[in-house]
Design an enzyme around this catalytic site. Structure first.
Site, PDB file in Angstrom:
ATOM      1  N   TYR A 170     -36.593  66.058 -20.832  1.00 42.44           N
ATOM      2  CA  TYR A 170     -37.003  65.168 -19.749  1.00 42.44           C
ATOM      3  C   TYR A 170     -36.779  65.831 -18.383  1.00 42.44           C
ATOM      4  O   TYR A 170     -37.399  65.447 -17.394  1.00 42.44           O
ATOM      5  CB  TYR A 170     -36.195  63.865 -19.784  1.00 42.44           C
ATOM      6  CG  TYR A 170     -36.674  62.792 -20.749  1.00 42.44           C
ATOM      7  CD1 TYR A 170     -37.642  63.043 -21.723  1.00 42.44           C
ATOM      8  CD2 TYR A 170     -36.149  61.503 -20.681  1.00 42.44           C
ATOM      9  CE1 TYR A 170     -38.056  62.041 -22.598  1.00 42.44           C
ATOM     10  CE2 TYR A 170     -36.564  60.497 -21.545  1.00 42.44           C
ATOM     11  CZ  TYR A 170     -37.517  60.772 -22.497  1.00 42.44           C
ATOM     12  OH  TYR A 170     -37.921  59.767 -23.350  1.00 42.44           O
ATOM     13  N   GLY A 171     -35.867  66.782 -18.353  1.00 44.11           N
ATOM     14  CA  GLY A 171     -35.455  67.395 -17.078  1.00 44.11           C
ATOM     15  C   GLY A 171     -36.595  67.980 -16.262  1.00 44.11           C
ATOM     16  O   GLY A 171     -36.491  68.105 -15.044  1.00 44.11           O
TER      17      GLY A 171
ATOM     18  N   ASN B  89     -29.153  61.321 -18.301  1.00 47.91           N
ATOM     19  CA  ASN B  89     -28.988  61.295 -16.844  1.00 47.91           C
ATOM     20  C   ASN B  89     -30.333  61.303 -16.134  1.00 47.91           C
ATOM     21  O   ASN B  89     -30.517  60.626 -15.125  1.00 47.91           O
ATOM     22  CB  ASN B  89     -28.154  62.490 -16.390  1.00 47.91           C
ATOM     23  CG  ASN B  89     -26.705  62.347 -16.789  1.00 47.91           C
ATOM     24  OD1 ASN B  89     -25.880  61.913 -16.005  1.00 47.91           O
ATOM     25  ND2 ASN B  89     -26.386  62.682 -18.030  1.00 47.91           N
TER      26      ASN B  89
ATOM     27  N   ASP C  69     -31.836  58.632 -25.462  1.00 49.52           N
ATOM     28  CA  ASP C  69     -31.797  59.874 -24.692  1.00 49.52           C
ATOM     29  C   ASP C  69     -33.103  60.620 -24.953  1.00 49.52           C
ATOM     30  O   ASP C  69     -33.867  60.270 -25.858  1.00 49.52           O
ATOM     31  CB  ASP C  69     -30.593  60.720 -25.157  1.00 49.52           C
ATOM     32  CG  ASP C  69     -30.525  62.067 -24.467  1.00 49.52           C
ATOM     33  OD1 ASP C  69     -30.766  62.126 -23.247  1.00 49.52           O
ATOM     34  OD2 ASP C  69     -30.255  63.084 -25.133  1.00 49.52           O
ATOM     35  N   SER C  70     -33.324  61.677 -24.182  1.00 49.66           N
ATOM     36  CA  SER C  70     -34.495  62.517 -24.422  1.00 49.66           C
ATOM     37  C   SER C  70     -34.397  63.237 -25.766  1.00 49.66           C
ATOM     38  O   SER C  70     -35.404  63.667 -26.309  1.00 49.66           O
ATOM     39  CB  SER C  70     -34.598  63.556 -23.306  1.00 49.66           C
ATOM     40  OG  SER C  70     -33.376  64.266 -23.223  1.00 49.66           O
TER      41      SER C  70
HETATM   42  N1  DGL Z   1     -30.568  64.313 -21.666  1.00 49.68           N
HETATM   43  C1  DGL Z   1     -30.935  65.023 -20.475  1.00 49.68           C
HETATM   44  C2  DGL Z   1     -30.050  64.573 -19.311  1.00 49.68           C
HETATM   45  O1  DGL Z   1     -28.943  64.106 -19.493  1.00 49.68           O
HETATM   46  C3  DGL Z   1     -30.841  66.527 -20.652  1.00 49.68           C
HETATM   47  C4  DGL Z   1     -31.885  67.108 -21.536  1.00 49.68           C
HETATM   48  C5  DGL Z   1     -33.307  66.957 -21.013  1.00 49.68           C
HETATM   49  O2  DGL Z   1     -33.697  67.624 -20.027  1.00 49.68           O
HETATM   50  O3  DGL Z   1     -34.019  66.195 -21.612  1.00 49.68           O
HETATM   51  O4  DGL Z   1     -30.463  64.687 -18.185  1.00 49.68           O
END
Ligand code: DGL
Length: 275
Positions: free
Chosen positions: A49-50, A81, A17-18
């Site tokens: 990451y968003g 995501n 994940d990010s």
């Molecule tokens: N893990 C990111 C997602 O599920 C959320 C956090 C981010 O923006 O990195 O989209």
């Protein structure tokens, strides 16, 4: 999915994940498959990451996939995501037959498309996920009677990471997003971000428990079990595994926040893949 010719059941599952939000997915997988060893990687050096460009997300995701291959993972779960929306195809092409690759969007799409009672579906997610239109395009393809509307909810991620939820301010931020006209008349809401299981009770309360919420973490755990079974890759071990948790940039604050996302105390280790 590739033929899993060179993979063996006792290899670990890699989850990335990010940041630490993907621990909600790791937790769902651990609860469903308690004997599988997990290797988690949170790219805290590049969080969030968003807001990043698709090219950056692809670049980061492929490098992390290499980290998972170096750790001999039989499966790589893209537990973010935004990365699932923007980098799944690139990761799959890169990994080829070296591991199974799972994203957090397809299992949700499959569940929704099968449900004939759902016509209008809302999504809340990061700016990157919403801009990609991935839920709308995949759901439309799977079931042309369904219609998807999404809104970006960027304030929710930092709010949850700070442990700032279940109070009047979080309730009013959530209400202000969920009352947007675009997602006003929906039959179900997709929680399209790793962090949102933590505010599920507040979202349920907002809808008076009348709108079903679809949580990617649960659906992904089901999909992971299904795929491992299908490829005869479920571990035969009955021992409690020792999981490993890595981040690309360690801080105490991240380690403290992990308790919101995972049910056990976690020690984070820094993996200096960018340095
Ligand atoms: N893990 C990111 C997602 O599920 C959320 C956090 C981010 O923006 O990195 O989209």
């Amino acid at each position: 999915m590739p033929e899993s010719v060179n993979l063996t059941a006792n290899q670990p599952i890699g989850i990335f994940d990010s940041g630490i939000g993907g621990l909600t997915v790791a937790r769902a997988i651990k609860d469903k498959l308690p004997h599988e060893k997990l290797i988690y990687f949170g790219d805290t050096a590049h969080l969030p990451y968003g807001d990043k460009s698709p090219d950056s997300i692809k670049y980061y995701s492929i490098r992390i996939a290499q980290f998972m291959l170096d750790h001999k993972c039989k499966m790589i779960v893209i537990a973010c995501n935004t990365a699932s929306a923007l980098a799944y195809e690139a990761v799959k092409d890169f990994v080829g037959k070296r591991a199974l690759v799972v994203n957090v969007i397809d299992p949700v799409v499959e569940k929704i498309a099968k449900d004939k009672t759902l016509k209008s579906i809302g999504v809340i997610a990061t700016k990157g996920t919403i801009k990609s239109g991935i839920h709308a395009s995949k759901i439309k393809k799977a079931n042309s009677n369904q219609n998807v509307q999404g809104i970006a909810t960027p304030l929710l991620v930092p709010m949850i990471e700070e442990g700032f939820f279940n109070n009047n301010i979080s309730r009013s931020i959530i209400a202000s997003y969920l009352s947007r006209p675009k997602i006003k008349n929906i039959d179900a809401l997709i929680l399209g971000c790793t962090h949102f299981p933590l505010i599920r009770p507040e979202i349920e309360e907002y809808y008076n428990h009348k709108i079903p919420l679809i949580d990617a973490a649960d659906e992904v755990a089901i999909q992971v079990e299904h795929l491992l079974k299908k490829h005869k890759l479920l571990t035969p071990s009955k021992k409690k595994p020792v999981h490993q948790f890595y981040v690309s940039d360690f801080t105490d604050a991240f380690e403290k926040s992990t308790r919101f996302f995972f049910s056990e105390a976690i020690r984070l280790h820094e993996a200096r893949i960018w340095k």
